[in-house]
Design a protein around this motif. Structure first.
Motif, short mmCIF file in Angstrom:
data_model
loop_
_atom_site.label_atom_id
_atom_site.label_comp_id
_atom_site.label_asym_id
_atom_site.label_seq_id
_atom_site.Cartn_x
_atom_site.Cartn_y
_atom_site.Cartn_z
N ALA A 105 0.84 -1.20 0.00
CA ALA A 105 0.00 0.00 0.00
C ALA A 105 0.87 1.25 0.00
CB ALA A 105 -0.92 -0.01 1.22
N SER A 106 0.37 2.30 -0.65
CA SER A 106 1.14 3.54 -0.72
C SER A 106 1.23 4.25 0.63
CB SER A 106 0.50 4.49 -1.75
OG SER A 106 -0.83 4.79 -1.38
N ASP A 107 0.30 3.91 1.55
CA ASP A 107 0.35 4.50 2.89
C ASP A 107 0.98 3.55 3.89
OD1 ASP A 107 -1.71 2.66 2.85
OD2 ASP A 107 -3.12 3.90 3.99
N GLY A 108 1.82 2.65 3.38
CA GLY A 108 2.46 1.65 4.23
C GLY A 108 3.36 2.26 5.29
N THR A 109 3.41 1.60 6.44
CA THR A 109 4.20 2.10 7.57
C THR A 109 5.26 1.12 8.05
OG1 THR A 109 2.46 1.26 9.05
CG2 THR A 109 2.35 3.59 8.43
N GLY A 110 5.33 -0.07 7.45
CA GLY A 110 6.31 -1.05 7.89
C GLY A 110 6.28 -2.28 7.02
N PHE A 111 6.72 -3.40 7.58
CA PHE A 111 6.85 -4.63 6.80
C PHE A 111 6.37 -5.80 7.65
CE2 PHE A 111 9.69 -1.46 5.26
CZ PHE A 111 9.57 -1.53 3.88
N LEU A 112 5.45 -6.58 7.09
CA LEU A 112 4.83 -7.68 7.80
C LEU A 112 5.22 -9.02 7.19
CD1 LEU A 112 1.22 -6.20 8.13
CD2 LEU A 112 2.90 -6.41 9.97
N PHE A 113 5.27 -10.05 8.03
CA PHE A 113 5.45 -11.42 7.54
C PHE A 113 4.54 -12.32 8.35
CE2 PHE A 113 8.42 -10.92 11.00
CZ PHE A 113 8.49 -12.15 11.63
N SER A 114 4.16 -13.46 7.78
CA SER A 114 3.14 -14.31 8.40
C SER A 114 3.72 -15.54 9.09
CB SER A 114 2.11 -14.75 7.35
OG SER A 114 1.42 -13.62 6.84
N SER A 115 4.55 -16.31 8.39
CA SER A 115 5.05 -17.57 8.96
C SER A 115 6.02 -17.30 10.09
CB SER A 115 5.74 -18.40 7.87
OG SER A 115 4.84 -18.72 6.84
N TYR A 116 5.89 -18.09 11.14
CA TYR A 116 6.79 -17.92 12.28
C TYR A 116 8.05 -18.74 12.05
CZ TYR A 116 8.40 -17.51 17.11
OH TYR A 116 9.15 -17.25 18.25
N ASP A 117 8.95 -18.20 11.22
CA ASP A 117 10.23 -18.88 10.96
C ASP A 117 11.25 -17.84 10.52
OD1 ASP A 117 10.10 -18.65 7.97
OD2 ASP A 117 8.42 -20.04 8.22
N THR A 118 12.52 -18.21 10.60
CA THR A 118 13.59 -17.25 10.30
C THR A 118 13.59 -16.84 8.84
OG1 THR A 118 15.12 -19.10 9.98
CG2 THR A 118 15.07 -18.08 12.16
N GLU A 119 13.22 -17.75 7.94
CA GLU A 119 13.23 -17.42 6.52
C GLU A 119 12.25 -16.29 6.21
OE1 GLU A 119 13.03 -20.43 7.76
OE2 GLU A 119 14.85 -21.46 7.06
N ALA A 120 11.03 -16.40 6.74
CA ALA A 120 10.03 -15.37 6.50
C ALA A 120 10.46 -14.05 7.14
CB ALA A 120 8.68 -15.81 7.05
#
Length: 495
Positions: free
Chosen positions: A421-436
């Motif tokens: 999104a153009s109004d983004g404020t950060g970075f999200l990830f879903s899987s609980y692992d180091t790769e994600a």
């Protein structure tokens, strides 16, 4: 125009309140929500234990109320006093019980009848509160397991249940992982009859669960973010109470926490070396240089990643620790501030010795350093396994520091992914692992390497509003709903 909330009287009964006593986010909430409610016109007050050291924090500026409270427990009566003080305009009452001491650590390491007794007496003091203060609330707003027995006593206690029609109760669950479970099942000496020890009461797999009792007995339940309110109804995040919460979900509501913008403010913060806002972010660079100097480093232009919080499994340390070498390999500097599990503390200190030029670790809590980290950092790491709300990401955005978070609980409710999104404020990830986790960091670094894009993200962070103004109004409307307003003038409001 007169506020519709002016007749409401609320007593927050809590085990923490910043700046008097704080172990986690609960203390921050109780330190700021009543203040925001009073700004709406609600007569909001706080009942808190008199912990060792609290009098020093208020410089002895407390008045002992003349009338004693008498708290019945274990076939005897505990005399107690209330000390009255004022914290940022909020009336606060400190409970001082004869022959009973509250721990300076706030919470006991082990839960049993002896260690939870002070909290049970705190709950009884709420219902005796009027006798010492001549002020009677309409609503008890209780927080987590230590004060859940306010609601449970109004429902089941042999005497206090007779007062149940005089009060309404709101229970806020700040973290379902802490439930107040003890082995003891016979609470008759505490005034709780055997009838309350069943599947529809305090019983929990042959033990007593105070939070479960509070969930069943309270008139309304809130969590500290909308997403967390439905996550805890699932087996993965329900901590053994998902079935109970599903059964009572008609009285369950998620209200997002806020932060006190008068305290967390990069324009006026006295703990940072330069002040800035959305109109002029250039001074943030001075904060970064000062932070690097504090760590013994020079400014080489590399991004600064920060972690501020408890060193606990919940906070994602199991994926953060294995990721550190790769993070540093990207040319980043990482600063960690927190305390918790000795295993995590030792692992971080060992890695700090291995990478002294790019990893800085401070074990413990340092208020000044935390402000400097928020102001001088580029990105905040929050790889939480679960997160009821999270305050660090809200503070980070307030200071123009982009959060990198796992999309769970309040983190998913508050952070907008900048790649989506153009109004983004950060970075999200879903899987609980180091790769994600590392992929999300990689995306953040790619944006950081594009100055125009990164400036837009920082400005987006500085523009979002997570002050208490909206959330306090949601609580106020919840109180009105509970009291039967505006459908009709509730008789309790006439007291």
């Amino acid at each position: 125009m007169s506020s519709p909330f002016k007749k409401i009287k609320v007593l927050h009964v809590a085990s923490e309140m910043h700046p008097l006593a704080k172990k986690g986010g609960l203390g921050d909430v109780v330190g700021s929500l009543p203040k925001a409610q009073r700004e709406l016109g609600i007569d909001s007050r706080v009942l808190l234990p008199l912990y060792p050291g609290v009098m020093d924090r208020i410089n002895g500026e407390a008045k002992k109320l003349p009338r004693k409270l008498y708290l019945p427990l274990e076939w005897r009566v505990y005399p107690a006093r209330l000390w009255h003080t004022d914290v940022q305009g909020v009336p606060v009452y400190l409970l001082d019980i004869e022959d009973i001491s509250f721990s300076a650590d706030v919470y006991p390491n082990q839960l049993d009848m002896n260690s939870v007794r002070p909290f049970f007496l705190l709950s009884l003091a709420a219902m005796e509160f009027k006798k010492a203060t001549n002020w009677n609330p309409h609503i008890f707003h209780i927080h987590d397991w230590p004060t859940s027995m306010v609601a449970a006593s109004l429902k089941w206690h042999m005497y206090y249940s007779t007062l149940s029609d005089q009060y309404d109760t709101v229970l806020t669950i700040h973290n379902l992982a802490h439930q107040g479970i003890i082995q003891e099942t016979n609470l008759i000496q505490w005034g709780i009859p055997k009838e309350a020890f069943n599947i529809e009461g305090l019983e929990y797999y042959g033990m007593t669960n105070f939070l479960k009792g509070g969930i069943i007995a309270s008139d309304m339940i809130t969590t500290v973010s909308p997403r967390y309110s439905w996550e805890i109804q699932t087996r993965e995040y329900g901590m053994g109470l998902d079935g109970v919460l599903k059964k009572y979900n008609s009285k369950l509501k998620g209200i997002l926490n806020g932060i006190d913008y008068s305290y967390w403010n990069p324009q006026t913060d006295p703990l940072v070396p330069a002040h800035y806002d959305v109109n002029d972010i250039a001074p943030k660079r001075e904060c970064k240089k000062f932070l690097l100097s504090r760590c013994g480093w020079k400014d080489d232009g590399s991004p600064i990643l920060i972690y501020i919080g408890r060193l606990a499994e919940q906070k994602g340390l199991d994926i953060l620790l294995p990721s550190i070498e790769a993070i540093l390999g990207h040319g980043c500097k990482l600063i960690v501030l927190g305390e918790g599990s000795e295993i995590y503390e030792r692992a971080l200190l060992d890695m700090c010795a291995q990478f002294p030029d790019s990893l800085f670790v401070k074990i413990g809590y340092d208020e000044e350093l935390s402000h400097l980290m928020y102001a001088g950092g580029d990105m905040l790491l929050m790889p939480s396994y679960f997160e009821p709300c999270g305050l660090s990401q809200l503070i980070a955005m307030r200071y123009g520091t982009a959060p990198i978070c796992r999309a769970t609980g309040g983190l998913a409710d508050t952070v907008i992914d900048a790649d989506s999104a153009s109004d983004g404020t950060g970075f999200l990830f879903s899987s609980y692992d180091t790769e994600a986790f590392l992929r999300a960091i990689g995306r953040a670094l790619a944006s950081w390497n594009s100055p125009n894009l990164w400036n837009r993200i920082i400005l987006n962070c500085l523009k979002v509003d997570f002050s208490w103004s909206k959330s306090s109004r949601e609580y106020a409307n919840l109180y009105l709903e509970l009291l039967g307003v505006p459908e009709g003038e509730n008789k309790k409001l006439l007291r």
